[in-house]
Design an enzyme around this catalytic site. Structure first.
Site, PDB file in Angstrom:
ATOM      1  N   SER A  23       0.826  -1.202   0.000  1.00 50.86           N
ATOM      2  CA  SER A  23       0.000   0.000   0.000  1.00 50.86           C
ATOM      3  C   SER A  23       0.868   1.263   0.000  1.00 50.86           C
ATOM      4  O   SER A  23       1.646   1.482  -0.934  1.00 50.86           O
ATOM      5  CB  SER A  23      -0.977  -0.059   1.183  1.00 50.86           C
ATOM      6  N   ASP A  82      -9.712  -4.717  -4.656  1.00 49.82           N
ATOM      7  CA  ASP A  82      -9.177  -3.690  -3.748  1.00 49.82           C
ATOM      8  C   ASP A  82     -10.048  -2.432  -3.789  1.00 49.82           C
ATOM      9  O   ASP A  82     -10.195  -1.802  -4.838  1.00 49.82           O
ATOM     10  CB  ASP A  82      -7.734  -3.340  -4.169  1.00 49.82           C
ATOM     11  N   HIS A  85      -7.867  -5.286  -0.198  1.00 42.11           N
ATOM     12  CA  HIS A  85      -6.665  -4.517   0.148  1.00 42.11           C
ATOM     13  C   HIS A  85      -5.876  -5.254   1.219  1.00 42.11           C
ATOM     14  O   HIS A  85      -5.886  -4.899   2.395  1.00 42.11           O
ATOM     15  CB  HIS A  85      -7.063  -3.107   0.604  1.00 42.11           C
TER      16      HIS A  85
END
Length: 215
Positions: free
Chosen positions: A107, A161, A193
């Site tokens: 991320s 995601d 995610h």
């Protein structure tokens, strides 16, 4: 004999380095016998997308979900890159071949991985981006050192995601290829995610094929 190698793992927003350390237990191949792992924690900073709340954050994020049009905190990214470069420099000075240095991140850490690898003055073993995005504007491409463009990139993204959109991930490799950087993109159906064991298993084999054996 397994060559000395270094894997630097950069966590996501609000997370910590120690919380990610179990990842290394999945890398059981003998090639990783001489691997030094590092899981640094981001400094605490106010984060705009969380109404200015202070939490571990490598740079500012203006909005979640991250989309192609999200504003970028380029100066914050460049400052964080300097810190990552210092960690790599220290390891290279201690005797690790830069070709055996791998930077990986999830991320926000994946976005920082990309910037750190592409702005490093030497070619590294590789950069692995999980559910990340390109955290800088195209004007920064001019600052990529020629050797940095030779570092291979692995980009893995979950199709489901909802935090960093899959479209943002998909836009990464064409952007990089335009800059002369080779990037392998792996899409994971049904993955939100997060990071899956399947992704990490592929990362292990991806790093293994790129490790330079000790002469």
């Amino acid at each position: 004999m397994a060559a000395r190698s270094f894997v630097l793992w950069l966590h996501g927003l609000g997370d910590s380095g120690p919380a990610n350390e179990p990842i290394k237990t999945l890398f059981t191949s003998p090639e990783f016998r001489n691997t030094k792992w590092s899981f640094p924690s981001a400094p605490s900073n106010p984060v705009t997308c969380n109404h200015g709340a202070v939490m571990p954050s490598w740079f500012d994020i203006h909005e979640i979900p991250v989309t192609a049009n999200s504003p970028k905190d380029e100066s914050g990214v460049l400052k964080a890159v300097q810190n990552v470069h210092a960690m790599i420099d220290k390891e290279v000075a201690a005797g690790t071949d830069p070709n055996n240095v791998f930077v990986c991140g999830f991320s926000q850490g994946g976005a920082l991985t990309l910037a750190s690898v592409l702005l490093y003055p030497k070619k590294l073993g590789g950069g692995a981006v999980f559910s990340g995005w390109v955290p800088f504007n195209s004007s920064l491409i001019e600052r990529f050192p020629p050797d940095a463009k030779k570092t291979p990139i692995l980009w893995s993204h979950g199709i489901a995601d909802g935090t960093v959109s899959f479209e943002v991930g998909q836009a990464g490799p064409p952007f990089l290829e335009q800059a002369g950087v080779s990037c392998e993109f792996k899409a994971y159906p049904g993955l939100g995610h997060s990071i899956s064991k399947e992704e990490l298993s592929y990362l292990e084999s991806w790093i293994k094929t790129r490790l330079q054996s000790s002469s």
